[in-house]
Design an enzyme around this catalytic site. Sequence first.
Site, short mmCIF file in Angstrom:
data_model
loop_
_atom_site.label_atom_id
_atom_site.label_comp_id
_atom_site.label_asym_id
_atom_site.label_seq_id
_atom_site.Cartn_x
_atom_site.Cartn_y
_atom_site.Cartn_z
N LYS A 116 0.84 -1.12 -0.03
CA LYS A 116 -0.06 -0.02 0.02
C LYS A 116 0.80 1.24 -0.07
CE LYS A 116 -4.21 -1.96 0.79
NZ LYS A 116 -5.71 -1.63 0.54
N LYS A 196 -3.45 -9.51 -6.46
CA LYS A 196 -4.80 -9.91 -5.86
C LYS A 196 -5.67 -9.13 -6.47
CE LYS A 196 -5.76 -8.21 -1.63
NZ LYS A 196 -7.15 -7.77 -1.86
N LYS A 199 -10.44 -3.82 -4.25
CA LYS A 199 -11.17 -2.89 -4.54
C LYS A 199 -10.67 -1.88 -5.12
CE LYS A 199 -13.68 -3.91 -0.30
NZ LYS A 199 -12.59 -3.44 0.46
P1 ATP Z 1 -8.70 -2.90 -0.37
O1 ATP Z 1 -8.05 -2.78 -1.86
O2 ATP Z 1 -9.30 -1.41 -0.15
O3 ATP Z 1 -7.53 -3.11 0.41
P2 ATP Z 1 -9.66 -5.44 -0.50
O4 ATP Z 1 -10.56 -5.90 -1.74
O5 ATP Z 1 -8.40 -5.82 -0.47
O6 ATP Z 1 -9.72 -3.77 -0.64
P3 ATP Z 1 -10.44 -5.55 2.27
O7 ATP Z 1 -11.64 -4.88 2.85
O8 ATP Z 1 -9.10 -5.00 2.30
O9 ATP Z 1 -10.66 -5.91 0.57
O10 ATP Z 1 -10.75 -7.17 2.76
C1 ATP Z 1 -11.77 -7.73 3.13
C2 ATP Z 1 -11.79 -9.28 3.18
O11 ATP Z 1 -11.71 -9.75 2.00
C3 ATP Z 1 -10.61 -9.67 4.13
O12 ATP Z 1 -10.90 -10.73 4.70
C4 ATP Z 1 -9.55 -10.01 2.80
O13 ATP Z 1 -8.57 -11.07 3.27
C5 ATP Z 1 -10.35 -10.71 1.84
N1 ATP Z 1 -10.05 -10.45 0.63
C6 ATP Z 1 -9.77 -9.23 -0.14
N2 ATP Z 1 -8.99 -9.48 -1.30
C7 ATP Z 1 -9.27 -10.93 -1.48
C8 ATP Z 1 -9.14 -11.94 -2.74
N3 ATP Z 1 -8.46 -11.40 -3.90
N4 ATP Z 1 -9.20 -13.10 -2.69
C9 ATP Z 1 -9.61 -13.73 -1.27
N5 ATP Z 1 -9.92 -12.92 -0.29
C10 ATP Z 1 -9.84 -11.56 -0.47
MG MG Z 2 -7.33 -5.07 1.46
#
Ligand code: ATP
Ligand code: MG
Length: 334
Positions: A116, A196, A199
């Site tokens: 990040k 990965k 969002k």
């Molecule tokens: P950001 O980009 O803002 O960090 P994010 O998509 O990583 O958003 P988070 O809110 O950080 O989402 O994570 C929420 C949950 O979803 C956590 O339990 C995280 O481990 C899970 N998660 C996020 N992305 C993935 C993915 N690509 N595959 C599986 N689990 C995921």
């Molecule tokens: Mg995240």
Amino acid sequence: MTDRPRIFSGMQPTGELHIGNYLGALREWVRIAETDQFDAIFSVVDAHATTVEYAPGQMREQTFETALTYMAAGLDPERVTLMVQADVPAHMELTWYLSTVTALGDLYRMTQFKEKSEEHRNNVNAGLFCYPVLMAADILVYKATVVPVGNDQVQHLELAREVARRFNARFGDVFPEPEARLTNTPRIRGLDGKAKMSKSRGNTISLFDEPAVIHKKLKGAFTDELKLRRGDPGRPEVCNVFTIHCAVTEADEVDRIERDCRSGALGCGECKERLGQRLVAELDPIRQRASELRGDRARVIEALRAGGARCQLLAEATMAEVRAAMGMSTRDMG
Ligand code: ATP
Ligand code: MG
């Protein structure tokens, strides 16, 4: 209710939830909730989301939408506790105390911080650095022992365990050590097949994408660089499309896909087409329920307020223990 082991997990209101969030965490939350074996608390972690650039005017709506998505995916506020992190300031208070038993070196090692801070070079703030301490506080303030998350959060969970151990060693046994719980698909990659799905990266299939959008996005999704056309043998183990199949397609069909991909009989176009159909079938009811809930905002808001009130009490009880153990405040002064 209170003697069941406690589960805690959360998501940031940083954008529309995607199939990674769903297949890595949210769908598992729903399954866990349906067993009624746990006292489950699911949070929208808005304070975490302030660690990156955001539009203050949009945060509240995004928080609402995230909670609405939880409910649309099947979390029933009659059976689980839904809450917004900032409604319980004890999360932030505990973060301070826990930060005093957290080693700087441990925080510097965190992969998410490294990633990040690369992504947000002009805003590498102390909150981003302390993110894992806030996450430890989210969990420990409820003495949760099980934390269903995706693979990317395992390192943060290990830190939370270490922080709990250090706190207990210094101040007495207050916190249990929480454990991560993963699904069979703990890491869904983005449409580029590499990073990965996140969002914040714009590489997602959203839970609310229309069927045509899902099919279109899949058409452009990266598979296996060595499989250029139908007939070429593929390697399912490196293919993100196959990973997603494993999460949403029946086991015997997955076996056939694996066999026919390896032999070359199945082309990527056809494989994606089938995946699109499975995803649409899985996500359609969620999208439907979400649009119904948008017409009943009060239901979501009431669930969050009731959940927040319950969490406030639970967290305050832990904080009284923490302050007493650490020798803080006038409460026990003679
Ligand atoms: P950001 O980009 O803002 O960090 P994010 O998509 O990583 O958003 P988070 O809110 O950080 O989402 O994570 C929420 C949950 O979803 C956590 O339990 C995280 O481990 C899970 N998660 C996020 N992305 C993935 C993915 N690509 N595959 C599986 N689990 C995921
Ligand atoms: Mg995240």
